[in-house]
Design an enzyme around this catalytic site. Structure first.
Site, PDB file in Angstrom:
ATOM      1  N   ASP A   1      -6.635  -4.414  -5.894  1.00 34.07           N
ATOM      2  CA  ASP A   1      -6.282  -3.093  -5.354  1.00 34.07           C
ATOM      3  C   ASP A   1      -4.840  -2.698  -5.687  1.00 34.07           C
ATOM      4  O   ASP A   1      -4.501  -1.524  -5.786  1.00 34.07           O
ATOM      5  CB  ASP A   1      -6.420  -3.063  -3.826  1.00 34.07           C
ATOM      6  CG  ASP A   1      -7.578  -3.883  -3.286  1.00 34.07           C
ATOM      7  OD1 ASP A   1      -7.918  -4.917  -3.899  1.00 34.07           O
ATOM      8  OD2 ASP A   1      -8.118  -3.518  -2.240  1.00 34.07           O
TER       9      ASP A   1
ATOM     10  N   ASP B   1       0.786  -1.232   0.000  1.00 32.98           N
ATOM     11  CA  ASP B   1       0.000   0.000   0.000  1.00 32.98           C
ATOM     12  C   ASP B   1       0.820   1.285   0.000  1.00 32.98           C
ATOM     13  O   ASP B   1       0.247   2.378   0.004  1.00 32.98           O
ATOM     14  CB  ASP B   1      -0.971  -0.005   1.192  1.00 32.98           C
ATOM     15  CG  ASP B   1      -2.112  -0.977   0.988  1.00 32.98           C
ATOM     16  OD1 ASP B   1      -2.638  -1.027  -0.148  1.00 32.98           O
ATOM     17  OD2 ASP B   1      -2.477  -1.695   1.934  1.00 32.98           O
TER      18      ASP B   1
END
Ligand code: GLY
Length: 385
Positions: free
Chosen positions: A161, A100
């Site tokens: 994602d 992330d």
């Protein structure tokens, strides 16, 4: 005219309402958190503002919102807060235990660098791109998203994602001249295109790769309704990710793929206001929550996609419909409510019982990005509205 149909509100007014409310909310939030060392807004829990430290995957979105607001309306106050909250993420540049880093740094430092050219911000971003690159495995040809194995079920989990973390890498190649970052991003995008998607262009959430053969050994969901369902935010990450891939590579394979995903989304979302339920395949009852974050991400992606294809108007019209819905009382919070978040009604992870029908900072971030992209496209200037 003798029609009784309600007058359509002009878009400039919609944008004006959205941006004014967003600016006031973000400043309330900034003042609330200014004295709370290192904290960043996350969501609402039990009626109270929930914050995180810089290592939560969403830490970069609030600083990114402040940069977008500052870009529209360059006041010293917005700039001060954008810088203050961005710099709370400095340690993220060294994170190597999850994927992330792209979300966290590119939304915060990335927008900050784009708008200020602060060389210290550039250094953080380049170091962060190096950290993210350590998660790439050339045999599997993908970045590993999570270290967590879901009780040993997954050998090498890659989630859709992850497409959102690639822009940090392509940016780093352009900035440093080191093509390795770009190559990793393109390789990851190709591997994901091959393994994450079904024939109808909807996608799986998690694909885990076998570390001996390099091939997928499991395809399933983690945050969606079912392994074979279309989790709303996953579809949004996909259309955004491949649209950005085309921008960064000019390879029409990615453009055609983004269009196919966008067409699938417009076909599958059946709600009147174009704000999807949290999963396209979730059974619908009066209690089924929408996911505003999926709508914001989709709107931002479709505005960009509309500029890349001859029949782009349909994507722009769809994004406009989403933005009008989001800027209405149904989703846009009243100033002073919603603990300083801009939009209501998102879903983090329903199967895990977390963040259900709450505000989420990424819904707000991509809403502001979409408004900005829309204004740029239409030549609307904040000062004039
Ligand atoms: N990247 C995590 C999520 O979309 O919930």
């Amino acid at each position: 005219s003798c029609s009784n149909a309600p007058q359509e509100e002009p878009l400039a007014k919609v944008i004006d309402r959205g941006l004014k409310a967003s600016t006031e909310q973000a400043l309330l939030m900034a003042k609330e958190l200014e004295q709370q060392d290192g904290r960043l807004p996350k969501s609402i829990k039990d009626g109270k503002l929930e914050t995180s430290d810089c290592y939560w995957w969403c830490s970069g979105f609030f600083p990114g919102e402040l940069w977008y607001l500052y870009e529209n309306n360059p006041t010293p106050e917005l700039k001060k807060y954008a810088g203050l909250f961005t710099e709370r993420l400095e340690k993220v540049q060294h994170v190597t235990d999850n994927h992330d880093v792209g979300f966290m740094l590119y939304c915060s430092y990335g927008n900050g660098y784009r708008l200020t050219q602060n060389p210290a911000y550039k250094d953080v971003l380049v170091t962060g791109a190096g950290s993210l690159s350590t998660r790439f495995n050339p045999m599997i040809k993908a970045i590993r998203s999570w270290d967590f194995t879901n009780n040993g079920k997954w050998q090498y989990p890659v989630i859709i994602d992850n497409m959102m973390n690639l822009e940090l890498l392509t940016w780093a190649s352009k900035t440093t001249g080191d093509n390795r970052f770009h190559d990793i991003a393109v390789t990851h995008a190709n591997t994901t295109m091959e393994n994450h998607f079904r024939d109808d262009y909807s996608c799986y959430h998690v694909v885990s790769y076998d570390t001996i053969t390099g091939k997928p050994h499991i395809k399933m969901t983690h945050q969606g309704y079912a392994d074979e369902s279309a989790w709303a935010r996953g579809q949004a990450w996909a259309v955004y990710g491949y649209t950005a891939c085309f921008r960064e590579t000019n390879d029409s394979i990615f453009l055609n793929f983004a269009k196919d995903i966008a067409d699938m989304i417009m076909d599958r979302v059946k709600t009147d206001d174009a704000i999807p339920y949290w999963d396209y395949d979730a059974p619908v009852t009066k209690e089924t929550p929408r996911d505003v974050s999926a709508a914001s991400v989709t709107a931002s992606a479709m505005i960009e996609l509309s500029t890349m294809v001859p029949d782009g108007q349909k994507y722009l019209d769809y994004a406009e419909k989403i933005l009008k819905s989001l800027s209405s009382d149904a989703y846009l919070a009243k100033v002073g409510d919603n603990q300083g978040f801009i939009l209501m009604h998102s879903v983090g992870s329903l199967p895990n019982g977390s963040e259900i029908d709450t505000p989420l900072n990424y819904a707000d971030y991509y809403y502001l990005e979409a408004l900005k992209r829309f204004m740029d496209l239409k030549g609307i200037n904040y000062k004039d509205i």
